[in-house]
Design an enzyme around this catalytic site. Sequence first.
Site: not given
Ligand SMILES: NC(=O)c1ccc[n+]([C@@H]2O[C@H](COP(=O)([O-])OP(=O)(O)OC[C@H]3O[C@@H](n4cnc5c(N)ncnc54)[C@H](O)[C@@H]3O)[C@@H](O)[C@H]2O)c1
Ligand SMILES: O=c1ccn([C@@H]2O[C@H](COP(=O)(O)OP(=O)(O)O[C@H]3O[C@H](CO)[C@H](O)[C@H](O)[C@H]3O)[C@@H](O)[C@H]2O)c(=O)[nH]1
Length: 324
Positions: A134, A158, A162
Site C-alpha cells: 500500500s 495497519y 504492510k
Molecule cells: N482497498 C484499498 O484501499 C487498499 C489500498 C492499499 C492496499 N490494500 C490491500 O489490498 C488487499 C485487498 O484489499 P481489498 O480492498 O480488496 O480488501 P477486502 O477486505 O475487500 O478483501 C480482503 C479479503 O481477504 C479476506 N481475508 C482477510 N483475512 C483473511 C484470512 N486470515 N484468511 C483468509 N481470508 C482473509 C477477507 O474476507 C476479504 O474477502 C488487502 O491486503 C489490503 O490491505 C487495499
Molecule cells: O468521509 C471522508 C473520507 C475521506 N475523506 C478524505 O479523503 C481523502 C482520502 O481518504 P481515504 O480514507 O479514502 O483514503 P486514504 O488516503 O486515507 O487511505 C487509503 O489509501 C492508503 C494508501 O494511500 C491506504 O492504503 C489506506 O489503507 C487506505 O484507506 C483523505 O484526505 C480523507 O481525509 C474525507 O474528506 N471524508
Amino acid sequence: MGSSVEQNILVTGGAGFIGTHTVVQLLKEGFKVSIIDNLDNSVIEAVDRVRELVGPDLSKKLEFNLGDLRNKGDIEKLFSKQRFDAVIHFAGLKAVGESVGNPRRYFDNNLVGTINLYETMAKYNCKMMVFSSSATVYGQPEKIPCMEDFELKAMNPYGRTKLFLEEIARDIHGAEPEWRIVLLRYFNPVGAHESGRIGEDPKGIPNNLMPYIQQVAVGRLPELNVYGHDYPTEDGSAVRDYIHVMDLADGHIAALRKLFADPKIGCTAYNLGTGRGTSVLEMVAAFEKASGKKIPIKLCPRRSGDATAVYASTERAEKELGWK
Ligand SMILES: NC(=O)c1ccc[n+]([C@@H]2O[C@H](COP(=O)([O-])OP(=O)(O)OC[C@H]3O[C@@H](n4cnc5c(N)ncnc54)[C@H](O)[C@@H]3O)[C@@H](O)[C@H]2O)c1
Ligand SMILES: O=c1ccn([C@@H]2O[C@H](COP(=O)(O)OP(=O)(O)O[C@H]3O[C@H](CO)[C@H](O)[C@H](O)[C@H]3O)[C@@H](O)[C@H]2O)c(=O)[nH]1
C-alpha cells in the site's frame, strides 16, 4: 488473449473488493484460479457474481475454498492436492482506525497469515508471489510524486503490517534468491466492474472517501464530511491518487507475467497509481457531474494522521511491467 500454458494461481482474499475484480481478469486471460477466503470482510455472493460475469465455461476454472490463512492446515489442504504456479496475496485486514484500537488483531491476521502462507509455499516449492502492499508505506512523503526508493515509514498498526510484510519479503528473497516477489503498492482504489455486479460495499459506515460519497448519493448518509479545508493545496482539501480497480486488476496480470518471464525480478516494489493527484473537492465535483446528483458537504477539521498530498510516480510500473 489466453496464456499458452494454463497456469494455476492461488488468490488469497479473492472474494474481496480488489480480489473479485482481479479474478475476473485472470479467468479472462486464461489462468486457472483457486480462491482461499474466510469471508471475514466479504460474501460468497461476490464469488457467484464473478462466475456470472465470466460465464459457465471460464467458471469451471474457478474454485472457491473457505479457509483462514491463520490456520496452516487450511493452506496445506490446498497445496497438498494441486500445484500452484504463483500466489496473489490479497487477504488481510485494512481498516486503519480499527488497527489503532486493536493492533493484535492486525498482527495476528496480516502477519501470522502471511508467514503461514510463505511456509507452505516454500514446502511445496511454489516461490512466486504478488503481494498487496500500500502507499501507506510512504507515510507522509517529503516529496511527491512518491518513488519506490523513497524512505518507508508507517504511521499506524495497519501500515506497519504492510511495512513489516515488505521487509519479510525482502529478507526471504535475500536468504533464498530463487523467490520472485512483486510488492504492489496500491494508491487509492476506487470504482467497480462496468457491469455493476461486483464492487465495493463495505459493512457499516465507510471510512474511505468514494464509498462514503456513494452512500450520500443514494441517501443512506446525509452529507459528506470533508476532512480538512486548510491544507496547502489549490482548494485547501487533501490530494490523493485515485486508481480504478479494473486498472489495478490489470496491474496484477502484468505483475504475474513479469514474475513468470523475468528470473531476475527478485523482490521488487511497484507503485500502482495514476500519477495524478485529485483533491477531495475535485472528487466530489467529478462525482456530481457523472451522477447528476448533488453531494451535500460539511467542511470539517483535518482527520488525524492524514497526509496533505500523496500521488504515485508511475515510471517504474510503466517501464518494467508495461502497465499504465
Ligand atoms: N482497498 C484499498 O484501499 C487498499 C489500498 C492499499 C492496499 N490494500 C490491500 O489490498 C488487499 C485487498 O484489499 P481489498 O480492498 O480488496 O480488501 P477486502 O477486505 O475487500 O478483501 C480482503 C479479503 O481477504 C479476506 N481475508 C482477510 N483475512 C483473511 C484470512 N486470515 N484468511 C483468509 N481470508 C482473509 C477477507 O474476507 C476479504 O474477502 C488487502 O491486503 C489490503 O490491505 C487495499
Ligand atoms: O468521509 C471522508 C473520507 C475521506 N475523506 C478524505 O479523503 C481523502 C482520502 O481518504 P481515504 O480514507 O479514502 O483514503 P486514504 O488516503 O486515507 O487511505 C487509503 O489509501 C492508503 C494508501 O494511500 C491506504 O492504503 C489506506 O489503507 C487506505 O484507506 C483523505 O484526505 C480523507 O481525509 C474525507 O474528506 N471524508
